[in-house]
Design a protein around this motif. Structure first.
Motif, PDB file in Angstrom:
ATOM      1  N   GLU A   1       0.966  -1.192   0.106  1.00  0.00           N
ATOM      2  CA  GLU A   1       0.201  -0.109   0.032  1.00  0.00           C
ATOM      3  C   GLU A   1       0.883   1.282  -0.084  1.00  0.00           C
ATOM      4  OE1 GLU A   1      -3.811   1.990   2.622  1.00  0.00           O
ATOM      5  OE2 GLU A   1      -3.127   0.078   2.988  1.00  0.00           O
ATOM      6  N   ARG A   2       2.088   1.309   0.862  1.00  0.00           N
ATOM      7  CA  ARG A   2       2.731   2.195   0.896  1.00  0.00           C
ATOM      8  C   ARG A   2       3.445   2.688  -0.708  1.00  0.00           C
ATOM      9  NH1 ARG A   2       7.990   3.391   1.361  1.00  0.00           N
ATOM     10  NH2 ARG A   2       8.567   1.172   1.707  1.00  0.00           N
ATOM     11  N   LEU A   3       3.901   1.312  -1.099  1.00  0.00           N
ATOM     12  CA  LEU A   3       4.618   1.563  -2.382  1.00  0.00           C
ATOM     13  C   LEU A   3       3.731   1.943  -3.426  1.00  0.00           C
ATOM     14  CD1 LEU A   3       7.183   1.051  -3.947  1.00  0.00           C
ATOM     15  CD2 LEU A   3       6.660  -1.367  -4.254  1.00  0.00           C
ATOM     16  N   ASN A   4       2.491   1.678  -3.375  1.00  0.00           N
ATOM     17  CA  ASN A   4       1.411   2.120  -4.437  1.00  0.00           C
ATOM     18  C   ASN A   4       1.267   3.480  -4.330  1.00  0.00           C
ATOM     19  OD1 ASN A   4       0.596  -0.573  -5.337  1.00  0.00           O
ATOM     20  ND2 ASN A   4      -0.993  -0.585  -3.603  1.00  0.00           N
ATOM     21  N   GLY A   5       1.277   4.125  -3.137  1.00  0.00           N
ATOM     22  CA  GLY A   5       1.350   5.667  -2.947  1.00  0.00           C
ATOM     23  C   GLY A   5       2.417   6.336  -3.351  1.00  0.00           C
ATOM     24  N   THR A   6       3.579   5.708  -3.272  1.00  0.00           N
ATOM     25  CA  THR A   6       4.866   6.440  -3.652  1.00  0.00           C
ATOM     26  C   THR A   6       4.917   6.499  -5.100  1.00  0.00           C
ATOM     27  OG1 THR A   6       6.100   5.384  -1.681  1.00  0.00           O
ATOM     28  CG2 THR A   6       7.316   6.324  -3.786  1.00  0.00           C
ATOM     29  N   ILE A   7       4.530   5.491  -5.737  1.00  0.00           N
ATOM     30  CA  ILE A   7       4.496   5.215  -7.278  1.00  0.00           C
ATOM     31  C   ILE A   7       3.349   6.446  -7.702  1.00  0.00           C
ATOM     32  CG2 ILE A   7       3.735   3.953  -9.409  1.00  0.00           C
ATOM     33  CD1 ILE A   7       4.726   1.736  -7.673  1.00  0.00           C
TER      34      ILE A   7
ATOM     35  N   TRP B   1       4.847  -9.885  -7.008  1.00  0.00           N
ATOM     36  CA  TRP B   1       4.360 -10.956  -5.947  1.00  0.00           C
ATOM     37  C   TRP B   1       3.883  -9.998  -4.952  1.00  0.00           C
ATOM     38  CZ3 TRP B   1       8.079 -15.289  -4.297  1.00  0.00           C
ATOM     39  CH2 TRP B   1       8.270 -16.098  -5.583  1.00  0.00           C
ATOM     40  N   GLN B   2       4.283  -8.746  -4.869  1.00  0.00           N
ATOM     41  CA  GLN B   2       3.631  -8.103  -3.902  1.00  0.00           C
ATOM     42  C   GLN B   2       2.009  -7.320  -4.093  1.00  0.00           C
ATOM     43  OE1 GLN B   2       6.170  -7.398  -5.656  1.00  0.00           O
ATOM     44  NE2 GLN B   2       7.126  -5.190  -4.840  1.00  0.00           N
ATOM     45  N   GLY B   3       1.616  -7.630  -5.195  1.00  0.00           N
ATOM     46  CA  GLY B   3       0.352  -7.464  -5.736  1.00  0.00           C
ATOM     47  C   GLY B   3       0.198  -5.860  -5.692  1.00  0.00           C
ATOM     48  N   LEU B   4       0.951  -5.216  -6.153  1.00  0.00           N
ATOM     49  CA  LEU B   4       0.992  -3.807  -6.427  1.00  0.00           C
ATOM     50  C   LEU B   4      -0.454  -3.583  -7.520  1.00  0.00           C
ATOM     51  CD1 LEU B   4       4.573  -2.507  -7.323  1.00  0.00           C
ATOM     52  CD2 LEU B   4       3.171  -2.605  -5.233  1.00  0.00           C
ATOM     53  N   ASP B   5      -1.001  -2.443  -7.095  1.00  0.00           N
ATOM     54  CA  ASP B   5      -2.312  -2.146  -7.645  1.00  0.00           C
ATOM     55  C   ASP B   5      -2.612  -0.582  -7.497  1.00  0.00           C
ATOM     56  OD1 ASP B   5      -4.723  -2.066  -8.938  1.00  0.00           O
ATOM     57  OD2 ASP B   5      -5.904  -2.829  -7.459  1.00  0.00           O
ATOM     58  N   VAL B   6      -2.089   0.030  -8.565  1.00  0.00           N
ATOM     59  CA  VAL B   6      -2.203   1.580  -8.811  1.00  0.00           C
ATOM     60  C   VAL B   6      -2.843   1.905  -9.939  1.00  0.00           C
ATOM     61  CG1 VAL B   6      -0.769   3.549  -9.012  1.00  0.00           C
ATOM     62  CG2 VAL B   6       0.468   1.667  -7.995  1.00  0.00           C
ATOM     63  N   SER B   7      -3.893   2.742  -9.832  1.00  0.00           N
ATOM     64  CA  SER B   7      -4.987   3.187 -10.822  1.00  0.00           C
ATOM     65  C   SER B   7      -4.735   4.802 -10.771  1.00  0.00           C
ATOM     66  CB  SER B   7      -6.325   2.724 -10.422  1.00  0.00           C
ATOM     67  OG  SER B   7      -6.678   3.230  -9.263  1.00  0.00           O
ATOM     68  N   GLY B   8      -5.284   5.095 -11.979  1.00  0.00           N
ATOM     69  CA  GLY B   8      -5.349   6.687 -12.553  1.00  0.00           C
ATOM     70  C   GLY B   8      -5.438   6.640 -13.943  1.00  0.00           C
ATOM     71  N   ASP B   9      -5.557   7.807 -14.411  1.00  0.00           N
ATOM     72  CA  ASP B   9      -5.747   8.019 -16.029  1.00  0.00           C
ATOM     73  C   ASP B   9      -4.474   7.904 -16.728  1.00  0.00           C
ATOM     74  OD1 ASP B   9      -8.254   8.731 -15.467  1.00  0.00           O
ATOM     75  OD2 ASP B   9      -7.980  10.943 -15.500  1.00  0.00           O
ATOM     76  N   ASP B  10      -3.362   7.975 -16.000  1.00  0.00           N
ATOM     77  CA  ASP B  10      -2.044   7.998 -16.503  1.00  0.00           C
ATOM     78  C   ASP B  10      -1.157   6.753 -16.087  1.00  0.00           C
ATOM     79  OD1 ASP B  10      -2.391  10.135 -18.465  1.00  0.00           O
ATOM     80  OD2 ASP B  10      -1.991  11.351 -16.531  1.00  0.00           O
ATOM     81  N   ILE B  11      -1.888   5.757 -15.554  1.00  0.00           N
ATOM     82  CA  ILE B  11      -1.255   4.565 -14.656  1.00  0.00           C
ATOM     83  C   ILE B  11      -2.242   3.384 -15.307  1.00  0.00           C
ATOM     84  CG2 ILE B  11      -0.609   3.595 -12.647  1.00  0.00           C
ATOM     85  CD1 ILE B  11      -0.522   6.197 -11.353  1.00  0.00           C
ATOM     86  N   LEU B  12      -1.281   2.287 -15.679  1.00  0.00           N
ATOM     87  CA  LEU B  12      -1.937   1.252 -15.904  1.00  0.00           C
ATOM     88  C   LEU B  12      -1.251   0.109 -15.207  1.00  0.00           C
ATOM     89  CD1 LEU B  12      -4.098  -0.758 -17.498  1.00  0.00           C
ATOM     90  CD2 LEU B  12      -2.387  -1.008 -19.339  1.00  0.00           C
TER      91      LEU B  12
END
Length: 409
Positions: free
Chosen positions: A263-269, A286-297
């Motif tokens: 969750e912290r890494l998602n926020g940093t990205i 493996w850590q299951g990153l999940d970052v969303s946004g108009d400019d992020i996939l």
């Protein structure tokens, strides 16, 4: 030639071996892979039979996210040591069976983790064993290697210390093998003696090594052996649409080694992408990153040889395979190493002028990552140097080096 290709570990420990096995098979060799069921499909898709190493129970602990926690209680260390000994014993039993059953194997090609076991099996059964290293034990101690680089023997000293530290993990399995094979303990009494004089090919480019860096006798850099892409693979439409809708994005991915809370890494990205005004492709890993946004996939697995050439820059964990894939694509990176040999490769990227800086994963912040990534994107020197290195890496065919070794050995 009948070849048993033995590998186990994370995805990065397996994919290059599947690629190498595919090349060996295309050259006319009979290749059987010995690996865990988790990775078996990576070999079967290329027509290679698999002797399954039944390690599902042990893998859950060995590859757990907390394995790199700074503080390990005595009880956890004891459990992890016992688990590693169990892994070694399973590998010893199964590789011996695979090498000697039916027609058996004439040659065993071994990942560094099972190499001591494979070397003893080969010695006791009259077979040939060649170490096939994508990860190098001496590189687990990057500061020691760098400090002694002027003598040319830094890596060899570091490798000796690394194997010495791992000796208790192999001892029960090696003792069992000696009894099974009838090898006298006086002749093969230590972990070092099972590997002494062994032929080892390292699967990376010598252009990345420090000046004066000396591998042990009979060790040599072969060049990379690249993962083989499944012919049926096609990129996800979401990904191709995203790439087509704007400028080249930045890749973020950390493989099987998590540099902290997801969750912290998602926020940093997300913060870095917003601050720099870039687009991003994030590999869940493996850590299951999940970052969303108009400019992020956020995506799942995707072959790096297809993905990386389409990126403006890379942010990754500096695993050896990922480092190689990025340089092959000629794309500069910000390395974020955590453990194992990652700090070694991260240091090499910066020392060679291929990256402006590396960031210890435990000290990763929005500010440090944004600053390093901004320099990577806007200083053309890094891409220019990566392009030069790419040409050298492409001229070195690691699989051909292994084929030549088999034919001439």
């Amino acid at each position: 030639m009948r070849i048993l290709l033995v590998t186990w570990g994370s995805t990065g420990d397996v994919l290059p071996y599947a690629g190498l096995g595919a090349r060996l098979r295309a050259a006319g060799h009979e290749v059987v892979a010995a690996t865990s069921e988790r990775h078996a499909s990576r070999f079967r898709v290329h027509g290679m039979p698999v002797h399954v190493l039944p390690l599902a129970r042990q893998e859950e602990s060995a590859l757990a996210a907390d394995r790199f926690d700074r503080w390990q209680s005595p009880a956890r260390i004891k459990r992890r040591t016992r688990n590693a000994q169990d892994i070694a014993q399973v590998i010893a039993r199964e590789v011996l069976a695979a090498a000697t059953s039916g027609k058996g194997a004439e040659v065993i090609l071994a990942h560094p983790l099972p190499h001591p076991l494979c070397a003893l099996i080969a010695a006791g059964t009259g077979r040939t064993c060649i170490g096939i290293y994508t990860a190098s034990p001496g590189m687990l101690l990057p500061r020691l290697s760098a400090r002694r680089a002027a003598t040319g023997r830094g890596y060899q000293f570091a490798e000796t210390l690394a194997w010495a530290a791992m000796r208790p993990l192999y001892a029960p399995a090696l003792s069992w093998l000696r009894r099974e094979l009838g090898v006298r303990k006086a002749r093969e009494s230590t972990l070092g003696s099972t590997r002494r004089g062994a032929r080892v090919l390292h699967g990376y480019s010598n252009v990345l090594l420090p000046e004066g860096f000396a591998l042990p006798d009979r060790h040599a850099c072969a060049g990379y052996w690249w993962p083989a892409r499944d012919e049926a693979w096609r990129p996800d439409e979401r990904l191709t649409d995203f790439l087509a809708c704007g400028p080249a994005p930045v890749y973020f991915g950390f493989g099987s080694v998590s540099p902290g809370d997801a969750e912290r890494l998602n926020g940093t990205i997300e913060n870095v992408v917003r601050r720099l005004g870039v687009r991003a492709v994030v590999q869940a890993g493996w850590q299951g990153l999940d970052v969303s946004g108009d400019d992020i996939l956020t995506i799942g697995e995707c072959p790096h040889d297809w993905l990386f050439p389409r990126m403006a820059a890379l942010v990754h964990h500096a695993g050896p395979g990922t480092v190689g894939a990025g340089l092959r694509a000629g794309v500069p990176a910000v390395p974020v190493p955590l453990a194992l040999d990652q700090p070694f490769w991260a240091r090499r990227l910066t020392a060679l002028g291929l990256s402006p800086a590396y960031i210890n994963a435990r000290r990763l912040t929005t500010d440090t990552l944004a600053a390093a990534l901004h320099a990577t994107l806007h200083d053309t020197r890094y891409r220019d140097e990566c392009t030069k290195t790419s040409r050298i890496i492409e001229s070195q065919d690691g699989a051909t080096a292994v084929l030549n070794e088999l034919e001439n050995g």
